[in-house]
Write a protein that holds these residues in place. Sequence first.
Motif, PDB file in Angstrom:
ATOM      1  N   ASN A  76       0.834  -1.205   0.000  1.00 12.64           N
ATOM      2  CA  ASN A  76       0.000   0.000   0.000  1.00 12.64           C
ATOM      3  C   ASN A  76       0.867   1.253   0.000  1.00 12.64           C
ATOM      4  O   ASN A  76       0.508   2.259  -0.611  1.00 12.64           O
ATOM      5  CB  ASN A  76      -0.946  -0.004   1.199  1.00 12.64           C
ATOM      6  CG  ASN A  76      -2.079  -0.976   0.998  1.00 12.64           C
ATOM      7  OD1 ASN A  76      -2.507  -1.224  -0.122  1.00 12.64           O
ATOM      8  ND2 ASN A  76      -2.569  -1.530   2.087  1.00 12.64           N
ATOM      9  N   ALA A  77       1.996   1.217   0.676  1.00 13.88           N
ATOM     10  CA  ALA A  77       2.916   2.358   0.658  1.00 13.88           C
ATOM     11  C   ALA A  77       3.498   2.568  -0.743  1.00 13.88           C
ATOM     12  O   ALA A  77       3.753   3.704  -1.151  1.00 13.88           O
ATOM     13  CB  ALA A  77       4.034   2.149   1.667  1.00 13.88           C
ATOM     14  N   ASN A  83      -0.347   6.778  -7.176  1.00 17.47           N
ATOM     15  CA  ASN A  83      -1.635   7.471  -7.204  1.00 17.47           C
ATOM     16  C   ASN A  83      -1.446   8.983  -7.184  1.00 17.47           C
ATOM     17  O   ASN A  83      -2.181   9.710  -7.852  1.00 17.47           O
ATOM     18  CB  ASN A  83      -2.506   7.021  -6.031  1.00 17.47           C
ATOM     19  CG  ASN A  83      -2.961   5.589  -6.186  1.00 17.47           C
ATOM     20  OD1 ASN A  83      -3.032   5.065  -7.289  1.00 17.47           O
ATOM     21  ND2 ASN A  83      -3.244   4.952  -5.070  1.00 17.47           N
ATOM     22  N   LEU A  84      -0.458   9.451  -6.450  1.00 16.36           N
ATOM     23  CA  LEU A  84      -0.161  10.884  -6.417  1.00 16.36           C
ATOM     24  C   LEU A  84       0.259  11.394  -7.797  1.00 16.36           C
ATOM     25  O   LEU A  84      -0.188  12.460  -8.236  1.00 16.36           O
ATOM     26  CB  LEU A  84       0.923  11.164  -5.384  1.00 16.36           C
ATOM     27  CG  LEU A  84       1.303  12.621  -5.187  1.00 16.36           C
ATOM     28  CD1 LEU A  84       0.130  13.411  -4.623  1.00 16.36           C
ATOM     29  CD2 LEU A  84       2.494  12.719  -4.254  1.00 16.36           C
ATOM     30  N   LEU A  91      -4.604  16.710 -12.838  1.00 13.60           N
ATOM     31  CA  LEU A  91      -4.910  18.080 -12.420  1.00 13.60           C
ATOM     32  C   LEU A  91      -4.170  19.129 -13.234  1.00 13.60           C
ATOM     33  O   LEU A  91      -4.676  20.236 -13.433  1.00 13.60           O
ATOM     34  CB  LEU A  91      -4.585  18.259 -10.934  1.00 13.60           C
ATOM     35  CG  LEU A  91      -5.528  17.565  -9.953  1.00 13.60           C
ATOM     36  CD1 LEU A  91      -5.047  17.775  -8.526  1.00 13.60           C
ATOM     37  CD2 LEU A  91      -6.952  18.071 -10.117  1.00 13.60           C
ATOM     38  N   THR A  92      -2.967  18.809 -13.701  1.00 12.87           N
ATOM     39  CA  THR A  92      -2.192  19.790 -14.469  1.00 12.87           C
ATOM     40  C   THR A  92      -2.582  19.830 -15.934  1.00 12.87           C
ATOM     41  O   THR A  92      -2.171  20.732 -16.649  1.00 12.87           O
ATOM     42  CB  THR A  92      -0.684  19.499 -14.365  1.00 12.87           C
ATOM     43  OG1 THR A  92      -0.429  18.178 -14.832  1.00 12.87           O
ATOM     44  CG2 THR A  92      -0.200  19.658 -12.945  1.00 12.87           C
ATOM     45  N   ARG A  93      -3.364  18.862 -16.368  1.00 13.63           N
ATOM     46  CA  ARG A  93      -3.843  18.798 -17.761  1.00 13.63           C
ATOM     47  C   ARG A  93      -2.704  18.917 -18.768  1.00 13.63           C
ATOM     48  O   ARG A  93      -2.726  19.761 -19.665  1.00 13.63           O
ATOM     49  CB  ARG A  93      -4.888  19.867 -18.013  1.00 13.63           C
ATOM     50  CG  ARG A  93      -6.116  19.676 -17.169  1.00 13.63           C
ATOM     51  CD  ARG A  93      -7.173  20.660 -17.496  1.00 13.63           C
ATOM     52  NE  ARG A  93      -8.296  20.438 -16.607  1.00 13.63           N
ATOM     53  CZ  ARG A  93      -9.346  21.194 -16.554  1.00 13.63           C
ATOM     54  NH1 ARG A  93      -9.439  22.243 -17.334  1.00 13.63           N
ATOM     55  NH2 ARG A  93     -10.314  20.927 -15.725  1.00 13.63           N
TER      56      ARG A  93
END
Length: 130
Positions: A76-77, A83-84, A91-93
């Motif tokens: 999971n780590a 995922n980040l 988000l930055t497109r």
Amino acid sequence: YRLCSAGSSTAILLCIFSIASAAMAVPAFVGITEKTKHVNFLAFVVFEVCVGAYFPANASLKSRFVDDAHRATAYNAFRTPMNLIVVLVLLTRLSIHRTFQLLFAQLLSGAMLLAWFRVAEAPSQDNKSC
């Protein structure tokens, strides 16, 4: 993966990352146009073969270093940075061209880190490669 069982997991992963980064360099630097569609298709097929070879080699490497009792927590780590990166790219497109350049840079970074890791483990293992 069984065909390359003579080599270590890091050597196999180094081969996989090197080939995958070369395949990803095609759309990143040649571009995606109507004229280059056949070359890009071949590069994506090569990349998908690398993805298919990555999972068993990576599972073998992780099983060597991660204890069974801590495996779920460690995995999971590992997922958190991935995922980040996905969220930041969305988000930055970024343009598709820049996205492929980012993928190429990440694959090349992975290959360089694996080469460094391989040199660090060289005294404890033989240097057979895939």
